[in-house]
Scaffold this motif. Structure first.
Motif, PDB file in Angstrom:
ATOM      1  N   PHE A  66       0.856  -1.188   0.000  1.00 43.92           N
ATOM      2  CA  PHE A  66       0.000   0.000   0.000  1.00 43.92           C
ATOM      3  C   PHE A  66       0.887   1.231   0.000  1.00 43.92           C
ATOM      4  O   PHE A  66       2.093   1.139   0.164  1.00 43.92           O
ATOM      5  CB  PHE A  66      -0.941   0.036   1.216  1.00 43.92           C
ATOM      6  CG  PHE A  66      -0.228   0.066   2.546  1.00 43.92           C
ATOM      7  CD1 PHE A  66       0.060   1.269   3.177  1.00 43.92           C
ATOM      8  CD2 PHE A  66       0.142  -1.109   3.173  1.00 43.92           C
ATOM      9  CE1 PHE A  66       0.726   1.295   4.390  1.00 43.92           C
ATOM     10  CE2 PHE A  66       0.803  -1.100   4.393  1.00 43.92           C
ATOM     11  CZ  PHE A  66       1.098   0.112   5.012  1.00 43.92           C
ATOM     12  N   THR A  79      -3.859  17.141  -9.949  1.00 45.01           N
ATOM     13  CA  THR A  79      -4.014  15.715  -9.682  1.00 45.01           C
ATOM     14  C   THR A  79      -2.638  15.081  -9.584  1.00 45.01           C
ATOM     15  O   THR A  79      -1.678  15.554 -10.202  1.00 45.01           O
ATOM     16  CB  THR A  79      -4.825  15.013 -10.794  1.00 45.01           C
ATOM     17  OG1 THR A  79      -4.128  15.150 -12.031  1.00 45.01           O
ATOM     18  CG2 THR A  79      -6.225  15.603 -10.899  1.00 45.01           C
ATOM     19  N   TYR A  91       0.059   2.474  -9.242  1.00 44.63           N
ATOM     20  CA  TYR A  91      -0.176   2.344  -7.806  1.00 44.63           C
ATOM     21  C   TYR A  91      -1.252   3.298  -7.283  1.00 44.63           C
ATOM     22  O   TYR A  91      -1.889   3.027  -6.279  1.00 44.63           O
ATOM     23  CB  TYR A  91       1.133   2.532  -7.035  1.00 44.63           C
ATOM     24  CG  TYR A  91       2.149   1.490  -7.428  1.00 44.63           C
ATOM     25  CD1 TYR A  91       1.946   0.156  -7.104  1.00 44.63           C
ATOM     26  CD2 TYR A  91       3.283   1.814  -8.151  1.00 44.63           C
ATOM     27  CE1 TYR A  91       2.854  -0.823  -7.486  1.00 44.63           C
ATOM     28  CE2 TYR A  91       4.195   0.844  -8.530  1.00 44.63           C
ATOM     29  CZ  TYR A  91       3.967  -0.474  -8.195  1.00 44.63           C
ATOM     30  OH  TYR A  91       4.863  -1.450  -8.578  1.00 44.63           O
ATOM     31  N   ARG A  92      -1.454   4.431  -7.964  1.00 45.46           N
ATOM     32  CA  ARG A  92      -2.536   5.358  -7.619  1.00 45.46           C
ATOM     33  C   ARG A  92      -2.944   6.080  -8.889  1.00 45.46           C
ATOM     34  O   ARG A  92      -2.125   6.742  -9.531  1.00 45.46           O
ATOM     35  CB  ARG A  92      -2.086   6.393  -6.580  1.00 45.46           C
ATOM     36  CG  ARG A  92      -3.220   7.366  -6.191  1.00 45.46           C
ATOM     37  CD  ARG A  92      -2.726   8.442  -5.229  1.00 45.46           C
ATOM     38  NE  ARG A  92      -3.817   9.169  -4.621  1.00 45.46           N
ATOM     39  CZ  ARG A  92      -4.304  10.328  -5.074  1.00 45.46           C
ATOM     40  NH1 ARG A  92      -3.795  10.895  -6.157  1.00 45.46           N
ATOM     41  NH2 ARG A  92      -5.288  10.927  -4.444  1.00 45.46           N
ATOM     42  N   PHE A  97      -5.767  15.626  -4.381  1.00 43.05           N
ATOM     43  CA  PHE A  97      -5.449  15.280  -2.989  1.00 43.05           C
ATOM     44  C   PHE A  97      -5.534  16.569  -2.182  1.00 43.05           C
ATOM     45  O   PHE A  97      -4.671  17.442  -2.287  1.00 43.05           O
ATOM     46  CB  PHE A  97      -4.054  14.653  -2.880  1.00 43.05           C
ATOM     47  CG  PHE A  97      -3.764  14.166  -1.491  1.00 43.05           C
ATOM     48  CD1 PHE A  97      -4.408  13.048  -0.983  1.00 43.05           C
ATOM     49  CD2 PHE A  97      -2.870  14.835  -0.677  1.00 43.05           C
ATOM     50  CE1 PHE A  97      -4.158  12.603   0.307  1.00 43.05           C
ATOM     51  CE2 PHE A  97      -2.613  14.406   0.606  1.00 43.05           C
ATOM     52  CZ  PHE A  97      -3.259  13.282   1.101  1.00 43.05           C
ATOM     53  N   THR A 104      -3.000   9.535   4.228  1.00 44.96           N
ATOM     54  CA  THR A 104      -4.104   8.910   3.505  1.00 44.96           C
ATOM     55  C   THR A 104      -3.571   7.740   2.682  1.00 44.96           C
ATOM     56  O   THR A 104      -2.699   7.923   1.830  1.00 44.96           O
ATOM     57  CB  THR A 104      -4.782   9.943   2.582  1.00 44.96           C
ATOM     58  OG1 THR A 104      -5.180  11.065   3.381  1.00 44.96           O
ATOM     59  CG2 THR A 104      -5.985   9.354   1.880  1.00 44.96           C
ATOM     60  N   MET A 105      -4.121   6.559   2.953  1.00 45.53           N
ATOM     61  CA  MET A 105      -3.677   5.361   2.234  1.00 45.53           C
ATOM     62  C   MET A 105      -4.183   5.358   0.799  1.00 45.53           C
ATOM     63  O   MET A 105      -5.222   5.918   0.496  1.00 45.53           O
ATOM     64  CB  MET A 105      -4.163   4.110   2.958  1.00 45.53           C
ATOM     65  CG  MET A 105      -3.539   3.905   4.314  1.00 45.53           C
ATOM     66  SD  MET A 105      -4.170   2.442   5.152  1.00 45.53           S
ATOM     67  CE  MET A 105      -3.443   1.154   4.165  1.00 45.53           C
ATOM     68  N   PHE A 106      -3.412   4.674  -0.075  1.00 44.37           N
ATOM     69  CA  PHE A 106      -3.833   4.454  -1.456  1.00 44.37           C
ATOM     70  C   PHE A 106      -3.313   3.115  -1.933  1.00 44.37           C
ATOM     71  O   PHE A 106      -2.409   2.528  -1.335  1.00 44.37           O
ATOM     72  CB  PHE A 106      -3.360   5.586  -2.379  1.00 44.37           C
ATOM     73  CG  PHE A 106      -1.866   5.624  -2.588  1.00 44.37           C
ATOM     74  CD1 PHE A 106      -1.260   4.865  -3.577  1.00 44.37           C
ATOM     75  CD2 PHE A 106      -1.067   6.431  -1.797  1.00 44.37           C
ATOM     76  CE1 PHE A 106       0.121   4.913  -3.772  1.00 44.37           C
ATOM     77  CE2 PHE A 106       0.313   6.488  -1.983  1.00 44.37           C
ATOM     78  CZ  PHE A 106       0.900   5.725  -2.972  1.00 44.37           C
ATOM     79  N   GLY A 107      -3.888   2.637  -3.016  1.00 39.92           N
ATOM     80  CA  GLY A 107      -3.440   1.406  -3.655  1.00 39.92           C
ATOM     81  C   GLY A 107      -4.481   0.912  -4.628  1.00 39.92           C
ATOM     82  O   GLY A 107      -5.666   0.880  -4.306  1.00 39.92           O
ATOM     83  N   ILE A 108      -4.054   0.545  -5.806  1.00 44.65           N
ATOM     84  CA  ILE A 108      -4.929  -0.031  -6.817  1.00 44.65           C
ATOM     85  C   ILE A 108      -5.124  -1.506  -6.466  1.00 44.65           C
ATOM     86  O   ILE A 108      -4.154  -2.228  -6.237  1.00 44.65           O
ATOM     87  CB  ILE A 108      -4.310   0.110  -8.232  1.00 44.65           C
ATOM     88  CG1 ILE A 108      -4.020   1.584  -8.560  1.00 44.65           C
ATOM     89  CG2 ILE A 108      -5.172  -0.550  -9.296  1.00 44.65           C
ATOM     90  CD1 ILE A 108      -5.236   2.444  -8.729  1.00 44.65           C
TER      91      ILE A 108
END
Length: 150
Positions: A66, A79, A91-92, A97, A104-108
């Motif tokens: 993540f 963006t 990955y994002r 934002f 803040t977490m992210f992940g495809i």
């Protein structure tokens, strides 16, 4: 009643494997592996959409877990996407934002849930800026968490 194994525990990407069918073959890069962090900290200075922010290189054998974005200011209407050459949103996906001082977490999902394709070769990861320039001041931090079987 069969017990179904996770893909990580079964060492297989075939859904709904049972212990009787495949045995236990955990993937070292994802199952009980140590997590490592790759961090990129950037001083904002009106970087434009033609600029990229280089985070660093994920090593061969890495399995993405993540990411976390943190910024001292809102990025406004600009963006940001996190990815690689040829896959800038790997990955994002590109999105605004606006959270301030809120990790803040992210992940495809296809990357977070990727069982077998640990990276075959080292991979350079960067931020792609879209829609508008970044703010003139502030700090923007990108953390990528991954395991590599160590």
């Amino acid at each position: 009643m069969p017990a179904y194994l996770s893909q990580e525990l079964a060492g297989s990407t075939t859904a709904n494997q049972t212990a009787a069918a495949v045995g236990y073959r955990p993937r070292a890069s994802a199952y009980q592996a140590n997590t490592r962090r790759l961090r990129g900290t950037f001083t904002l200075g009106t970087q434009t959409t033609s600029d990229t922010l280089e985070i660093g290189n994920l090593p061969a054998g890495a399995t993405f877990a993540f990411g976390v974005l943190t910024s001292s200011v809102s990025l406004g209407s600009s963006t940001v996407a996190i990815g690689t050459v040829g896959a800038t949103g790997k990955y994002r996906a590109g999105a605004v934002f606006t959270a301030v001082d809120t990790p803040t977490m992210f992940g495809i999902a296809t990357q977070v849930g990727a069982v077998d394709p640990a990276l075959a070769a080292e991979e350079r990861v960067f931020v792609t800026i879209g829609a508008a320039s970044l703010p003139a001041s502030g700090t923007f931090v990108v953390d990528l968490y991954f395991s590599d079987g160590t």
